[in-house]
Every structure is written in structure tokens, then in C-alpha cells.
Enzyme design. Structure first.
Site, short mmCIF file in Angstrom:
data_model
loop_
_atom_site.label_atom_id
_atom_site.label_comp_id
_atom_site.label_asym_id
_atom_site.label_seq_id
_atom_site.Cartn_x
_atom_site.Cartn_y
_atom_site.Cartn_z
N TRP A 11 7.32 26.91 -16.73
CA TRP A 11 6.24 27.56 -17.45
C TRP A 11 6.79 28.99 -17.96
O TRP A 11 6.14 29.57 -18.69
CB TRP A 11 4.98 27.92 -16.61
N LYS A 12 7.92 29.33 -17.59
CA LYS A 12 8.64 30.69 -17.62
C LYS A 12 7.38 31.78 -17.37
O LYS A 12 6.65 31.41 -16.45
CB LYS A 12 8.86 30.69 -19.32
N HIS A 97 19.16 29.16 -14.94
CA HIS A 97 18.40 29.09 -16.32
C HIS A 97 19.20 29.95 -17.24
O HIS A 97 19.41 31.24 -17.16
CB HIS A 97 17.03 29.37 -16.30
N GLU A 167 21.22 21.97 -20.77
CA GLU A 167 20.14 22.74 -21.67
C GLU A 167 21.09 23.36 -22.56
O GLU A 167 21.63 24.49 -22.39
CB GLU A 167 19.36 23.81 -21.15
N GLY A 173 13.91 26.68 -27.21
CA GLY A 173 12.89 27.46 -28.34
C GLY A 173 13.22 27.33 -29.34
O GLY A 173 12.83 28.12 -30.27
N GLY A 234 9.86 23.34 -21.47
CA GLY A 234 9.35 24.71 -21.66
C GLY A 234 7.97 24.73 -22.28
O GLY A 234 7.06 24.35 -21.83
#
Ligand code: PGA
Length: 253
Positions: A11-12, A97, A167, A173, A234
Site C-alpha cells: 500500500w506504500k 524495496h 521489480e 509506477g 502497488g
């Protein structure tokens, strides 16, 4: 054994309120509870973790944390230990991350976090990935080096509790995910490097997730053609419409 996929929602630093966080957790849990082939993990921001859990066990929604201290306790202002997370019902912790690496987290520090996570018998979701991907193949050397440093000194006996999340930074994003064909190649490469580090038996069993612009429309293809063991999601993981659709699409493969 059924081939269960692992879908992790990162969820950041979202959503903005506790109320919204609880609503997302409740909705995700309801969907997760009817799935047959998917294990669902939610990684809310730390202040929301407790409220996103459920007293009823087993819970269809597994709890994860986005990061953790490398230390067990003591004078470390702002840090949260694995023991504290475990007490809240956390089973999975993300380490390394790229957004944390970008902010200065080194491979050594990620390595110490992994040791702390594994010592507490939780599962470490370890993120790896290159900034630039081109036909010269420099990303393969980068990944090998990053994995060698990130996993240095971790005993093979503990490696079973490691999940590798591939990733590629340029796909996070972004507008588009990496192509499923390339994801397949990269997941094989990562399994090979993991096998070189921990032995063949562990290398063939390690779960490799893909993360970077996964959504409800591309998730099933990434799993089917990319042949990954799951996804690290994300933006789409906090979408009221998108995440349930993503989970159902993966469940019905
Ligand atoms: P994204 O993020 O799905 O929004 O690209 C993935 C991640 O950073 O883990």
C-alpha cells in the site's frame, strides 16, 4: 500440491486515513476468503497494521509490513522490530524495496534486515531489480551482484522463508509492466542465481514474484506466460475495483 499464487499488496504510504485503510482491508479479506488458488497479503503502513488484522484465525488476509528494523530493540528512535510486528500478527515483511534503496538503504542493511526477519521465523519478501534494462545485458550482472550482496552469509537452512520479488525499477509506477515473456526469462535467471547461492533444491523451490505496474488487466498474463509464483502490487492493491478483479483473475487461471 495445489499451485497457490502469492499476491502481495504494497500500500506504500496510502491511504490517507485509518477509516479508508480498514475499508480496504475488509473488502480485500472478503474477496480473499472465497479464493481457492491465491494467498493474499496486505502490507499497510505501520500505524494501520493492527487495525487491518482480524481476531478470527485463520485469516484469509495475511498481514505484511513494508519494512522493519535490523535491530531487536534498544535505542533506535523511529525503528520497529520484527518482534513487535510478529505480535501484531504480521507474517511477511518486505525488505529492500527500491524506494527504500533509492533513499539510501544499502545491500548490507537489507541483508541485516533479512537476517532479523528470518530469525523471527517470518517470511522475507526481498525486492531486487535493475534501474536500466537494455540488450547489452548489464542488468544481469547488476542483479547477480545485488543478490550476492543482499543474501551474503544467509544460511541455506533459513532460505526457505525467502520470497524474491523481482521489480525492475523502470517498471514501477510506470504506464506499462515488463512483458510477460521477459518476466519469464528474468524469473528463471533469478532462480538460477538463487540456486547458485543456496543450492539447487532451494533454487527450484524459491517463489519469485513480479512487481511493477501490475493491474487487473495484465496480472493473469504475467502469471500464465511469465510463470512467476505471484505478484507484488502497488497502486492497484488499494483500488476498490481493481484489486478484487486482479485477485479473481489470478484465482481463475
Ligand atoms: P506499482 O508499484 O504496482 O504501483 O508499479 C509496485 C511496487 O513498488 O511494489
Amino acid at each position: 500440491m495445489p499451485n497457490t499464487k502469492l499476491i502481495v499488496g504494497n500500500w506504500k504510504m496510502n491511504p490517507a486515513t485509518l477509516k479508508e485503510a480498514k475499508a480496504i482491508a475488509t473488502k480485500t479479506r472478503a474477496v480473499a476468503s472465497v479464493l481457492k488458488n491465491v494467498d493474499v497479503v496486505a502490507c499497510p503502513p505501520l500505524p494501520y497494521v493492527a487495525a487491518c488484522g482480524s481476531k478470527k484465525k485463520p485469516d484469509a488476509l495475511h498481514l505484511g509490513a513494508q519494512t522493519v528494523s535490523e535491530y531487536e530493540g534498544g535505542a533506535h528512535t523511529g525503528d520497529v522490530s520484527v518482534g513487535m510486528l510478529r505480535d501484531l500478527g504480521v507474517e511477511y515483511v518486505i525488505a529492500g524495496h527500491s524506494e527504500e534503496r533509492e533513499a539510501g538503504m544499502t545491500d548490507d542493511k537489507v541483508n541485516r534486515q533479512i537476517s532479523a526477519i528470518l530469525a523471527a521465523d517470518l517470511t522475507a519478501i526481498v525486492c531486487v531489480g535493475e534501474k536500466i534494462h537494455d540488450e547489452n545485458g548489464a542488468h544481469l550482472d547488476f542483479l547477480t551482484k545485488q543478490m550476492n550482496q543482499t543474501f551474503a552469509g544467509i544460511p541455506a537452512s533459513k532460505a526457505k522463508k525467502i520470497v524474491v520479488a523481482y521489480e525492475p525499477i523502470w517498471a514501477i509506477g510506470a504506464k506499462q509492466a515488463m512483458s510477460p515473456e521477459e518476466i519469464y526469462e528474468m524469473s528463471l535467471f533469478i532462480k538460477k542465481v538463487f540456486a547458485d547461492l543456496f543450492g539447487r533444491d532451494i533454487g527450484v523451490k524459491v517463489k519469485v514474484l513480479y512487481g511493477g505496474s501490475v493491474n487487473s488487466l495484465n496480472a493473469a498474463e504475467i502469471i500464465k506466460i511469465g510463470k512467476v509464483d505471484g505478484l507484488l502490487v502497488g497502486r492497484e492493491s488499494i483500488s476498490a475495483k481493481g484489486f478484487p478483479e486482479l485477485l479473481k483473475a489470478v484465482d481463475s487461471i
